[in-house]
Motif scaffolding. Structure first.
Motif, PDB file in Angstrom:
ATOM      1  N   GLU A 106       7.123   7.093  -6.031  1.00 12.00           N
ATOM      2  CA  GLU A 106       6.524   6.634  -4.778  1.00 12.00           C
ATOM      3  C   GLU A 106       6.879   5.173  -4.504  1.00 12.00           C
ATOM      4  O   GLU A 106       7.110   4.784  -3.357  1.00 12.00           O
ATOM      5  CB  GLU A 106       5.006   6.824  -4.833  1.00 12.00           C
ATOM      6  N   ALA A 141       3.858   2.243   4.406  1.00 11.52           N
ATOM      7  CA  ALA A 141       3.480   3.459   3.682  1.00 11.52           C
ATOM      8  C   ALA A 141       3.643   4.683   4.579  1.00 11.52           C
ATOM      9  O   ALA A 141       4.156   5.723   4.147  1.00 11.52           O
ATOM     10  CB  ALA A 141       2.038   3.348   3.189  1.00 11.52           C
ATOM     11  N   LEU A 169       0.267   4.264  -8.086  1.00 12.24           N
ATOM     12  CA  LEU A 169       1.510   4.575  -7.395  1.00 12.24           C
ATOM     13  C   LEU A 169       2.536   4.962  -8.453  1.00 12.24           C
ATOM     14  O   LEU A 169       2.791   4.197  -9.382  1.00 12.24           O
ATOM     15  CB  LEU A 169       1.975   3.343  -6.610  1.00 12.24           C
ATOM     16  N   SER A 170       3.100   6.139  -8.325  1.00 12.39           N
ATOM     17  CA  SER A 170       4.103   6.572  -9.299  1.00 12.39           C
ATOM     18  C   SER A 170       5.399   5.799  -9.075  1.00 12.39           C
ATOM     19  O   SER A 170       5.614   5.197  -8.020  1.00 12.39           O
ATOM     20  CB  SER A 170       4.367   8.074  -9.158  1.00 12.39           C
ATOM     21  N   LEU A 216       3.833   8.078   2.646  1.00 13.49           N
ATOM     22  CA  LEU A 216       2.763   7.923   1.668  1.00 13.49           C
ATOM     23  C   LEU A 216       1.428   7.735   2.383  1.00 13.49           C
ATOM     24  O   LEU A 216       1.383   7.303   3.544  1.00 13.49           O
ATOM     25  CB  LEU A 216       3.031   6.714   0.766  1.00 13.49           C
ATOM     26  N   ARG A 260      -3.837   4.683  -0.039  1.00 11.93           N
ATOM     27  CA  ARG A 260      -3.518   4.525  -1.457  1.00 11.93           C
ATOM     28  C   ARG A 260      -2.692   3.283  -1.732  1.00 11.93           C
ATOM     29  O   ARG A 260      -2.395   2.987  -2.891  1.00 11.93           O
ATOM     30  CB  ARG A 260      -2.754   5.747  -1.969  1.00 11.93           C
ATOM     31  N   LYS A 266      10.265   5.139  -3.071  1.00 12.05           N
ATOM     32  CA  LYS A 266      10.241   5.540  -1.658  1.00 12.05           C
ATOM     33  C   LYS A 266       9.852   4.364  -0.775  1.00 12.05           C
ATOM     34  O   LYS A 266      10.400   4.165   0.310  1.00 12.05           O
ATOM     35  CB  LYS A 266       9.245   6.685  -1.451  1.00 12.05           C
ATOM     36  N   LEU A 267       8.890   3.599  -1.254  1.00  9.07           N
ATOM     37  CA  LEU A 267       8.409   2.456  -0.485  1.00  9.07           C
ATOM     38  C   LEU A 267       9.512   1.405  -0.331  1.00  9.07           C
ATOM     39  O   LEU A 267       9.736   0.875   0.761  1.00  9.07           O
ATOM     40  CB  LEU A 267       7.187   1.848  -1.178  1.00  9.07           C
TER      41      LEU A 267
END
Length: 291
Positions: A123, A246, A119-120, A251, A255, A126-127
């Motif tokens: 990302e 997610a 997970l970048s 997302l 993942r 965002k979560l």
């Protein structure tokens, strides 16, 4: 594609082996066909070097694997072909046709491991932002934000988080007292955002306590109590909550898992310049590796 051909003697040996696999092992028609092709391919290679299946050596087997690798055949396919040869020569040895097994000391090609789900930092943000949207609107939202912040900011295992005792949290402290595997205690970091989310959740935590006095007494020991049999939030429920979040964050749910968040915690620390040993300290050492 030209089918593999071999000498009459080679083909007779292969058919005897396939008869045994069919009668004694119940091998399917597809399996028998794959074995036939794999073994006769090897027979062709031996024939080009002036040999045959009955006299094949370990060097023949290794040369065959080298040629398969040079042809860019996947490691899994190479391993399957070697497995066919191992079974074939085990049969010849058992029947007394050969006194040795040329595949005995030949190592199978190493299978590449699938790349870990990563997970970048963007990302992960965002979560967290998706979790914050409902944190002030519902008690469940406050709990979810707390879970996400603690998984990401503390590097906790999901089993540690879901079963974390209420006593692990101390007022105004920026770390958690976590008892991990083997009963070892360590201090897990709790950043400002995670501490804020935790305090907001603690204000509504009682809403998740069971109504039955006996069950409530047991569930009351945990930071994340539940009305279920385990008296605390389960790993499975935690997974479900993250998958749903997610989707909301745009997302791919496949993942995301608590383990992925935990891995992201360490990865992003290192990317930000943290020392590897310090990062290990967050997750494993009995004492914190940070001031």
């Amino acid at each position: 594609m030209k089918k593999a051909q071999g000498s009459l003697q080679d083909r007779a040996l292969v058919e005897s082996f396939l008869d045994m696999m069919s009668a004694e092992r119940g091998a399917s028609a597809n399996t028998l066909s794959a074995y036939r092709g794999d073994i006769l391919d090897f027979a062709q290679m031996c024939a080009r070097q002036g040999g045959d299946l009955k006299r094949a050596t370990r060097e023949h087997v290794r040369a065959h694997l080298v040629s398969l690798s040079a042809a860019a055949l996947k490691a899994s396919s190479q391993s399957r072909k070697l497995s066919a040869l191992r079974r074939f020569y085990a049969f010849l040895y058992g029947e007394g046709i050969r006194r040795d097994d040329p595949c005995g000391a030949v190592e199978a090609p190493r299978l590449s491991r699938p790349l870990p789900k990563i997970l970048s930092a963007g990302e992960a943000l965002k979560l967290v932002e998706a979790a914050r949207e409902n944190a002030d609107k519902s008690k469940e939202g406050a709990r979810l934000l707390c879970i996400v912040e603690m998984l990401y900011a503390s590097g906790l295992r999901v089993s540690e988080l879901t079963s974390l005792p209420l006593s692990a949290v101390r007022t105004n402290e920026r770390f958690l007292h976590v008892r991990g595997k083997g009963g070892r205690e360590r201090l897990a970091p709790l950043g400002a955002a995670a501490r804020e989310a935790l305090d907001s959740y603690l204000a509504v935590r009682e809403a998740f306590l069971p109504r039955e006095a006996k069950v409530a007494l047991s569930a009351g020991r945990f930071l994340f109590p539940s009305r279920g049999r385990e008296a605390h939030l389960t790993r499975r429920r935690c997974h479900q909550m993250l998958k749903t979040l997610a989707l909301k964050a745009g997302l791919d749910p496949s993942r995301l898992s608590p383990h992925v968040l935990r891995h992201a915690f360490a990865t992003h620390l290192i990317e930000g310049g943290a020392d590897l040993r310090s990062v290990q300290g967050y997750s494993y050492h009995a004492e914190p590796a940070w001031p």
